[in-house]
Design an enzyme around this catalytic site. Structure first.
Site, PDB file in Angstrom:
ATOM      1  N   GLU A   1     -14.155   6.338  12.602  1.00  0.00           N
ATOM      2  CA  GLU A   1     -14.503   5.228  13.642  1.00  0.00           C
ATOM      3  C   GLU A   1     -14.097   5.656  14.793  1.00  0.00           C
ATOM      4  O   GLU A   1     -14.437   4.689  15.777  1.00  0.00           O
ATOM      5  CB  GLU A   1     -13.151   4.112  13.117  1.00  0.00           C
ATOM      6  CG  GLU A   1     -13.240   3.283  11.911  1.00  0.00           C
ATOM      7  CD  GLU A   1     -11.816   2.749  11.790  1.00  0.00           C
ATOM      8  OE1 GLU A   1     -11.275   2.109  12.317  1.00  0.00           O
ATOM      9  OE2 GLU A   1     -11.821   2.670  10.323  1.00  0.00           O
TER      10      GLU A   1
ATOM     11  N   ASN B   1       0.864  -1.090   0.057  1.00  0.00           N
ATOM     12  CA  ASN B   1       0.076   0.086  -0.044  1.00  0.00           C
ATOM     13  C   ASN B   1       1.151   1.147  -0.084  1.00  0.00           C
ATOM     14  O   ASN B   1       1.465   1.638   1.147  1.00  0.00           O
ATOM     15  CB  ASN B   1      -0.780  -0.069   1.210  1.00  0.00           C
ATOM     16  CG  ASN B   1      -1.976   1.018   1.083  1.00  0.00           C
ATOM     17  OD1 ASN B   1      -1.955   2.072   0.511  1.00  0.00           O
ATOM     18  ND2 ASN B   1      -3.099   0.950   1.870  1.00  0.00           N
TER      19      ASN B   1
ATOM     20  N   ARG C   1      -1.808  -1.531  -4.114  1.00  0.00           N
ATOM     21  CA  ARG C   1      -3.066  -0.544  -4.169  1.00  0.00           C
ATOM     22  C   ARG C   1      -2.469   0.633  -5.231  1.00  0.00           C
ATOM     23  O   ARG C   1      -1.363   0.949  -5.115  1.00  0.00           O
ATOM     24  CB  ARG C   1      -3.303   0.013  -2.875  1.00  0.00           C
ATOM     25  CG  ARG C   1      -4.037   1.187  -2.923  1.00  0.00           C
ATOM     26  CD  ARG C   1      -4.316   1.878  -1.592  1.00  0.00           C
ATOM     27  NE  ARG C   1      -5.259   2.992  -1.682  1.00  0.00           N
ATOM     28  CZ  ARG C   1      -5.006   4.176  -0.963  1.00  0.00           C
ATOM     29  NH1 ARG C   1      -4.057   4.359  -0.051  1.00  0.00           N
ATOM     30  NH2 ARG C   1      -5.976   5.266  -1.073  1.00  0.00           N
TER      31      ARG C   1
ATOM     32  N   ASP D   1      -5.326  17.274  12.522  1.00  0.00           N
ATOM     33  CA  ASP D   1      -5.801  16.062  13.220  1.00  0.00           C
ATOM     34  C   ASP D   1      -7.181  16.318  13.869  1.00  0.00           C
ATOM     35  O   ASP D   1      -7.281  17.372  14.884  1.00  0.00           O
ATOM     36  CB  ASP D   1      -4.801  15.817  14.284  1.00  0.00           C
ATOM     37  CG  ASP D   1      -5.023  14.506  15.003  1.00  0.00           C
ATOM     38  OD1 ASP D   1      -6.047  14.130  15.388  1.00  0.00           O
ATOM     39  OD2 ASP D   1      -4.074  13.600  15.147  1.00  0.00           O
TER      40      ASP D   1
ATOM     41  N   HIS E   1     -10.902   6.101  -2.914  1.00  0.00           N
ATOM     42  CA  HIS E   1     -11.218   5.144  -1.520  1.00  0.00           C
ATOM     43  C   HIS E   1     -12.055   4.216  -1.957  1.00  0.00           C
ATOM     44  O   HIS E   1     -12.628   3.549  -1.119  1.00  0.00           O
ATOM     45  CB  HIS E   1     -12.022   6.247  -0.627  1.00  0.00           C
ATOM     46  CG  HIS E   1     -11.159   7.174  -0.051  1.00  0.00           C
ATOM     47  ND1 HIS E   1     -11.624   8.641   0.299  1.00  0.00           N
ATOM     48  CD2 HIS E   1      -9.808   7.343   0.462  1.00  0.00           C
ATOM     49  CE1 HIS E   1     -10.667   9.249   0.924  1.00  0.00           C
ATOM     50  NE2 HIS E   1      -9.609   8.690   0.891  1.00  0.00           N
TER      51      HIS E   1
ATOM     52  N   ARG F   1      -7.233  18.913   2.819  1.00  0.00           N
ATOM     53  CA  ARG F   1      -7.894  19.240   1.314  1.00  0.00           C
ATOM     54  C   ARG F   1      -9.042  20.152   1.742  1.00  0.00           C
ATOM     55  O   ARG F   1      -9.758  19.753   2.507  1.00  0.00           O
ATOM     56  CB  ARG F   1      -8.146  18.024   0.629  1.00  0.00           C
ATOM     57  CG  ARG F   1      -6.768  17.363   0.282  1.00  0.00           C
ATOM     58  CD  ARG F   1      -7.491  15.954  -0.632  1.00  0.00           C
ATOM     59  NE  ARG F   1      -6.258  14.942  -0.939  1.00  0.00           N
ATOM     60  CZ  ARG F   1      -6.160  13.828  -0.733  1.00  0.00           C
ATOM     61  NH1 ARG F   1      -7.264  13.326  -0.255  1.00  0.00           N
ATOM     62  NH2 ARG F   1      -5.135  12.891  -0.916  1.00  0.00           N
TER      63      ARG F   1
END
Length: 362
Positions: free
Chosen positions: A298, A7, A58, A247, A147, A206
């Site tokens: 999550e 990845n 990926r 973050d 994604h 972004r």
């Protein structure tokens, strides 16, 4: 069969070896050197990892050509190189990883898995930009979506958790990058990212959607160069541009301290998230299941709760206690809610593993 997952990200390559049933047998992370990973780096990492029988890579962008995973050969590599112009910051790095792996493991079958493939089922009205036809045809300008490996895994996992069909499904992949997909019967009908991963939701750095006229104004009258504008939209925008922090955990902490910039940043983030989920529901003519996945999806309960609060008109409601304690795959639906709401751990590695096995088994 044991599958090596490669990845390749913007600054590192994450390696993991998965066995039968998706068990992780080993993992490693390599830092990119001058934007690439070398065969020597990969060779050193493999010496510390279990045996490898196949490799799955990926690849962020497959253009219009690649709508499914494909066994790598010279012809396929040439086609991926042609597609690289559509994602010049991502695909060349993935190609470097592929070339390193083919050099180190020349006799091992290798499969390319594309993030754009899941969105290849978008109908024309969802992928077509209202720009001059000549531009679209000459340059392949259309909405591709990204994604896809995460959206695909979340779609399958939601059905497993529900014990059957999930109906009209919206998947919210919320991480440093963020996007939504509208899915019915496993088929993606709309998504929020477009020709590039900048379109759509507010993300870590972004901007998401902005008026294209604003970009033109900055170039024509704002005295800014194209690279400066691109950097602001991709690396200086989003939560970072709003709050100074990229973050979400830091932003949430500052919201608790009643920081005005953090409150505005979270407000803008949730406003865009609710509006786009509603748009995905419109593409499906309703909503039966909502999934949150990715690092932000999550973890911070207030993000899920804040999104749900603005979607009550669609039948979304989350159970406060279940939402607060959600850790791994969890149903957080409130009693009596018309829409099932799930939290699903993102597992792009499992999706790549499955695609590799299905490709090699025919």
């Amino acid at each position: 069969m044991q599958v090596l997952i490669v990845n390749t990200g913007s600054s590192s390559v994450k390696l993991s070896v998965l066995g039968e049933g998706g068990e992780q047998l080993g993992n490693s992370t390599l830092e990119l050197r001058d934007g690439t990973v070398t065969a020597e780096q990969l060779q050193g990492a493999l010496e510390e990892l279990p045996r490898v029988d196949a490799v799955g890579h990926r690849v962020v962008h497959g253009g219009e050509d690649f709508r499914a995973p494909v066994l790598l050969d010279e012809h396929v590599l040439d086609r991926i190189r042609e597609v690289a112009v559509l994602a010049p910051l991502h695909v060349p790095k993935a190609l470097a990883g592929i070339e390193a792996a083919r050099k180190v493991l020349p006799d091992t079958p290798q499969v390319a898995c594309f993030d754009t493939a899941f969105h290849a089922t978008l109908p024309p009205e969802a992928y077509t930009y209202a720009i001059p036809k000549g531009w679209r045809e000459r340059h392949g300008l259309r909405r591709y979506g990204f994604h896809g490996l995460s959206h695909s895994y979340a779609t399958r996992r939601a059905a497993e958790m529900a014990g059957g069909p999930v109906g009209r499904l919206v998947v919210a992949h919320l991480g440093a990058g963020a996007s939504l997909s509208a899915v019915r019967d496993g088929r993606c009908l709309d998504t929020t990212m477009g020709f590039t991963p900048t379109e759509g939701l507010v993300m870590a750095t972004r901007s998401g959607d902005v008026d294209p006229g604003l970009v033109l104004w900055l170039l024509q009258y704002g005295g800014m160069a194209p690279d400066e504008v691109a950097g602001g939209l991709d690396r200086g925008g989003g939560l970072y541009g709003l709050t100074g922090d990229s973050d979400m955990r830091e932003v949430m902490g500052r919201v608790g301290g009643d920081d005005p910039a953090a409150r505005l940043g979270l407000g803008v983030y949730l406003h865009r998230l609710r509006a786009k989920i509603a748009a995905m529901a419109a593409a499906l003519n309703g909503l039966d299941t909502l999934v949150f996945t990715g690092g932000v999806g999550e973890h911070p309960p207030p993000v899920r709760a804040g999104a749900a609060e603005g979607l009550a008109f669609l039948g979304v409601a989350v159970d406060t206690a279940a939402n607060e304690r959600a850790h791994t795959d969890t149903d957080i639906t409130a009693a009596g809610a018309n829409v099932r709401t799930l939290v699903i751990t993102a597992r792009e590695d499992l999706e790549i593993d499955g695609e590799v096995r299905r490709t090699l088994e025919g």
